[in-house]
Design an enzyme around this catalytic site. Structure first.
Site, PDB file in Angstrom:
ATOM      1  N   LYS A 173       1.028  -1.292   0.071  1.00 24.64           N
ATOM      2  CA  LYS A 173      -0.096   0.069  -0.001  1.00 24.64           C
ATOM      3  C   LYS A 173       1.071   1.395   0.048  1.00 24.64           C
ATOM      4  O   LYS A 173       1.591   1.407   0.984  1.00 24.64           O
ATOM      5  CB  LYS A 173      -0.840  -0.132   1.292  1.00 24.64           C
ATOM      6  CG  LYS A 173      -2.024   1.116   1.188  1.00 24.64           C
ATOM      7  CD  LYS A 173      -2.445   1.588   2.128  1.00 24.64           C
ATOM      8  CE  LYS A 173      -1.942   2.662   2.980  1.00 24.64           C
ATOM      9  NZ  LYS A 173      -1.806   4.114   2.162  1.00 24.64           N
TER      10      LYS A 173
ATOM     11  N   GLU B 289       9.635  15.828  15.817  1.00 23.60           N
ATOM     12  CA  GLU B 289       9.926  15.635  14.378  1.00 23.60           C
ATOM     13  C   GLU B 289       9.396  16.632  13.618  1.00 23.60           C
ATOM     14  O   GLU B 289       7.967  16.569  13.284  1.00 23.60           O
ATOM     15  CB  GLU B 289       9.573  14.170  14.133  1.00 23.60           C
ATOM     16  CG  GLU B 289      10.185  13.973  12.473  1.00 23.60           C
ATOM     17  CD  GLU B 289       9.668  12.490  12.045  1.00 23.60           C
ATOM     18  OE1 GLU B 289       8.774  12.116  12.183  1.00 23.60           O
ATOM     19  OE2 GLU B 289      10.648  11.640  11.661  1.00 23.60           O
TER      20      GLU B 289
ATOM     21  N   GLU C 144       9.643   0.769  10.869  1.00 23.53           N
ATOM     22  CA  GLU C 144      10.605   1.698  10.684  1.00 23.53           C
ATOM     23  C   GLU C 144       9.872   3.141  11.025  1.00 23.53           C
ATOM     24  O   GLU C 144       9.063   3.718   9.966  1.00 23.53           O
ATOM     25  CB  GLU C 144      11.209   1.610   9.405  1.00 23.53           C
ATOM     26  CG  GLU C 144      11.752   0.434   8.916  1.00 23.53           C
ATOM     27  CD  GLU C 144      12.964   0.011   9.756  1.00 23.53           C
ATOM     28  OE1 GLU C 144      13.598   0.989  10.590  1.00 23.53           O
ATOM     29  OE2 GLU C 144      13.527  -1.046   9.912  1.00 23.53           O
TER      30      GLU C 144
ATOM     31  N   CYS D  73      13.507  10.777   7.420  1.00 22.05           N
ATOM     32  CA  CYS D  73      13.274  10.044   8.851  1.00 22.05           C
ATOM     33  C   CYS D  73      14.770  10.209   9.370  1.00 22.05           C
ATOM     34  O   CYS D  73      14.996  10.493  10.522  1.00 22.05           O
ATOM     35  CB  CYS D  73      12.927   8.561   8.969  1.00 22.05           C
ATOM     36  SG  CYS D  73      13.845   7.563   7.839  1.00 22.05           S
TER      37      CYS D  73
HETATM   38  P1  NAD Z   1       2.057   7.952   8.326  1.00 20.22           P
HETATM   39  O1  NAD Z   1       2.162   7.140   9.531  1.00 20.22           O
HETATM   40  O2  NAD Z   1       0.927   8.964   8.194  1.00 20.22           O
HETATM   41  O3  NAD Z   1       1.292   6.932   7.060  1.00 20.22           O
HETATM   42  C1  NAD Z   1       2.509   5.908   6.678  1.00 20.22           C
HETATM   43  C2  NAD Z   1       1.558   4.866   5.992  1.00 20.22           C
HETATM   44  O4  NAD Z   1       0.596   4.315   6.875  1.00 20.22           O
HETATM   45  C3  NAD Z   1       0.732   5.395   4.705  1.00 20.22           C
HETATM   46  O5  NAD Z   1       0.723   4.645   3.796  1.00 20.22           O
HETATM   47  C4  NAD Z   1      -0.602   5.654   5.371  1.00 20.22           C
HETATM   48  O6  NAD Z   1      -1.715   5.563   4.553  1.00 20.22           O
HETATM   49  C5  NAD Z   1      -0.806   4.227   6.472  1.00 20.22           C
HETATM   50  N1  NAD Z   1      -1.455   4.267   7.413  1.00 20.22           N
HETATM   51  C6  NAD Z   1      -2.030   5.504   8.218  1.00 20.22           C
HETATM   52  N2  NAD Z   1      -2.937   5.094   9.083  1.00 20.22           N
HETATM   53  C7  NAD Z   1      -2.733   3.733   8.946  1.00 20.22           C
HETATM   54  C8  NAD Z   1      -3.586   2.895   9.698  1.00 20.22           C
HETATM   55  N3  NAD Z   1      -4.407   3.010  10.845  1.00 20.22           N
HETATM   56  N4  NAD Z   1      -3.192   1.416   9.378  1.00 20.22           N
HETATM   57  C9  NAD Z   1      -2.745   0.987   8.499  1.00 20.22           C
HETATM   58  N5  NAD Z   1      -1.753   1.923   7.811  1.00 20.22           N
HETATM   59  C10 NAD Z   1      -2.093   3.119   8.030  1.00 20.22           C
HETATM   60  O7  NAD Z   1       3.311   8.608   7.878  1.00 20.22           O
HETATM   61  P2  NAD Z   1       3.706   9.614   6.710  1.00 20.22           P
HETATM   62  O8  NAD Z   1       3.350  11.014   7.165  1.00 20.22           O
HETATM   63  O9  NAD Z   1       3.273   9.058   5.351  1.00 20.22           O
HETATM   64  O10 NAD Z   1       5.467   9.524   6.973  1.00 20.22           O
HETATM   65  C11 NAD Z   1       6.123  10.441   7.432  1.00 20.22           C
HETATM   66  C12 NAD Z   1       6.675   9.545   8.773  1.00 20.22           C
HETATM   67  O11 NAD Z   1       7.182   8.354   8.259  1.00 20.22           O
HETATM   68  C13 NAD Z   1       7.668  10.350   9.463  1.00 20.22           C
HETATM   69  O12 NAD Z   1       7.482  10.194  10.915  1.00 20.22           O
HETATM   70  C14 NAD Z   1       9.107   9.597   9.198  1.00 20.22           C
HETATM   71  O13 NAD Z   1       9.957   9.762  10.111  1.00 20.22           O
HETATM   72  C15 NAD Z   1       8.698   8.112   8.875  1.00 20.22           C
HETATM   73  N6  NAD Z   1       9.670   7.454   8.116  1.00 20.22           N
HETATM   74  C16 NAD Z   1      10.525   6.416   8.845  1.00 20.22           C
HETATM   75  C17 NAD Z   1      11.512   5.872   8.249  1.00 20.22           C
HETATM   76  C18 NAD Z   1      12.237   4.935   8.665  1.00 20.22           C
HETATM   77  O14 NAD Z   1      12.861   4.186   7.904  1.00 20.22           O
HETATM   78  N7  NAD Z   1      12.396   4.772   9.947  1.00 20.22           N
HETATM   79  C19 NAD Z   1      11.479   6.093   6.528  1.00 20.22           C
HETATM   80  C20 NAD Z   1      10.780   7.086   6.225  1.00 20.22           C
HETATM   81  C21 NAD Z   1       9.725   7.570   6.906  1.00 20.22           C
END
Ligand code: NAD
Length: 450
Positions: A152, A353, A227, A261
């Site tokens: 997804k 963050e 992650e 991130c």
């Molecule tokens: P997010 O958590 O809002 O969304 C991430 C994904 O999860 C999206 O595809 C979203 O549709 C899905 N999602 C949202 N709610 C859900 C639920 N209830 N059940 C299942 N899936 C759900 O994050 P974002 O805003 O898209 O990304 C930014 C964040 O990602 C930042 O906090 C960043 O640090 C983190 N990030 C971490 C890494 C790592 O490797 N540690 C890498 C990239 C980004």
């Protein structure tokens, strides 16, 4: 349907279907059926298919990169690297099917042998900040280990993932082995968590959503890797090569408009070098090129959305601004690189963050204080240490509670080394040579010798 917006112009340029629970269930069930035959594909043939997938991605690097520039506002240089990273990840994990060997362990009365059995359907949930690489860090090792994958993409950035799904078929991967399902997190992502046929969730995204996914997985004792967010420290000691450290600092936090991130968004400078370092940093920040991401010279593009820009701006209002770079005005979600002086470690921009081009700066006295300040966070994903003292580099590297550190560099991620966070930055180590095993169950079989 979900509209897709170019963040550099704020213009809608296409739309994609948004899957519901029914479509998700049907795709998971097809993936489960496909698993039966995919796991039986001879390791050498599975390897060949993944290599072919890599070759087809390679032939479409420019197309994928252009798509990412338009959908995500990534600079064209970054987007080409990201598409190339998918190719490299597939090539690397194409070596895994033929190397997934178990062990033989002599035991009383016979022999134990172990097998790495694929799990079944793996659900991969990806954020919007690096749509291509992050997806491949999950699907590369998962497919190599003999699993089928449902992926997804994030709502805001589905286009390159959808294209990768098409390219997999073009490369000859059997149907339903790798399925891309755009849709809402609360619908498609949530169904991955609750559907019993999905045997592992590989989630990259924010810490709050990661926590809810972990709780959901607990219901079925489902495997999960997380992650999550970061608030990494860039620690500059007075004995460092200050010119090099200052030249590297802008990209270490402003790359991808700070939506990274691993962004080194907390800059800790030893007090005796504080003024000198900021004097070196200011021209480097002002020279950071924020412009149309399709231009080859661009170092930073826009933020992903209006909401993200509003959120980033909320950290700057009322804070002590040291200096800023420049950004285009007009249409698009632009925000200039911004350097803030922290008044204390309780400043919101120091603690949270921001996920935008905002750097918070604080001085420290000595090594012990640097370590204490670096660790004073719920996160632990990445970070850098700048010093010419090798012993100190080792001591501080061991003391900082974070998963991926760099010394005299800000480079964090390589597909052939483990990558992941500590504390609330995550759980699990994606990438590296052992990643395919984390998409398997280790089965132990005792064979009696009589
Ligand atoms: P997010 O958590 O809002 O969304 C991430 C994904 O999860 C999206 O595809 C979203 O549709 C899905 N999602 C949202 N709610 C859900 C639920 N209830 N059940 C299942 N899936 C759900 O994050 P974002 O805003 O898209 O990304 C930014 C964040 O990602 C930042 O906090 C960043 O640090 C983190 N990030 C971490 C890494 C790592 O490797 N540690 C890498 C990239 C980004």
């Amino acid at each position: 349907m979900t509209e897709v917006i170019n963040p550099a112009t704020a213009a809608v340029f296409t739309s994609v279907p948004s899957n519901g629970v029914e479509e998700t269930d049907a795709a998971i069930e097809r993936a489960q059926r496909a698993f039966g035959s995919w796991r039986q594909v001879a390791p050498g043939d599975r390897a060949r298919l993944l290599r072919r997938f890599a070759a087809v991605v390679d032939a479409h690097i420019d197309e994928l990169a252009d798509l990412e520039v338009r959908n995500s506002g990534h600079t064209i240089g970054n987007a080409r690297w990201e598409a190339g990273n998918v190719r490299d990840v597939l090539d690397y994990y194409a070596g895994a099917p033929e190397r997934l060997s178990g062990r033989q362990i002599p035991v009383a009365g016979g022999l134990d042998v172990t097998f790495h059995e694929p799990l079944g359907v793996v659900g991969i949930i990806v954020p919007w900040n690096f749509p291509m690489p992050i997806a491949s860090w999950g699907f590369g090792p998962a497919l190599a280990a003999g699993n089928t994958v449902v992926l997804k993409p994030a709502e805001l950035t589905p286009l390159t993932a959808i294209r990768l799904g098409e390219l997999a078929l073009e490369a000859g991967l059997p149907e339903h082995v790798f399925t891309v399902l755009p849709g809402k997190g609360s619908v498609v992502g949530q169904r991955f968590v609750t559907h019993p046929a999905v045997r592992k969730i590989c989630f990259t995204g924010s810490t709050p959503v990661g926590k809810s996914i972990m709780a959901g997985c607990a219901e079925q004792v489902k495997r999960v890797t997380l992650e999550l967010g970061g608030k990494s420290a860039n620690i500059v000691f007075a004995d460092a090569d200050l010119e090099r450290a200052a030249a590297a600092a802008p990209a270490s936090v402003f790359d991808n408009a700070g939506q990274d991130c691993c962004a080194r968004s907390r800059l800790l400078i030893q007090d005796s070098a504080y003024d000198r370092f900021l004097a070196l940093l200011e021209p480097a920040v002002k020279a950071f090129r924020v412009e149309d991401p399709a231009l080859a010279t661009a170092e930073m593009g826009p933020l992903i959305s209006a909401g993200q820009r509003e959120s980033v701006a909320s950290y700057v209002g009322g804070a002590d601004v040291a200096f800023t770079g420049t950004a285009p005005t007009g249409a698009g979600w632009w925000f200039p690189p911004t350097v803030l002086l922290a008044r204390s470690t309780s400043d919101r921009h120091w603690r949270e963050e921001v996920f935008g081009p905002v750097l918070s700066v604080l001085p420290f006295r000595d090594e012990a204080e640097a370590v204490r300040l670096a660790n004073d966070t719920e996160y632990g994903l990445s970070g850098s240490i700048w010093t010419r003292d090798l012993g100190r580099a080792l001591r501080v590297s061991r003391a900082v509670e974070t998963g991926a550190l760099s010394v005299n560099s800000h480079s964090s991620v390589r597909y052939w080394t483990p990558f992941g966070g500590m504390k609330q930055s995550g759980l699990g180590r994606e990438l590296g040579p052992d990643a395919p095993q984390s998409f398997t169950e280790t089965k132990t079989v005792f064979i009696a010798d009589r």
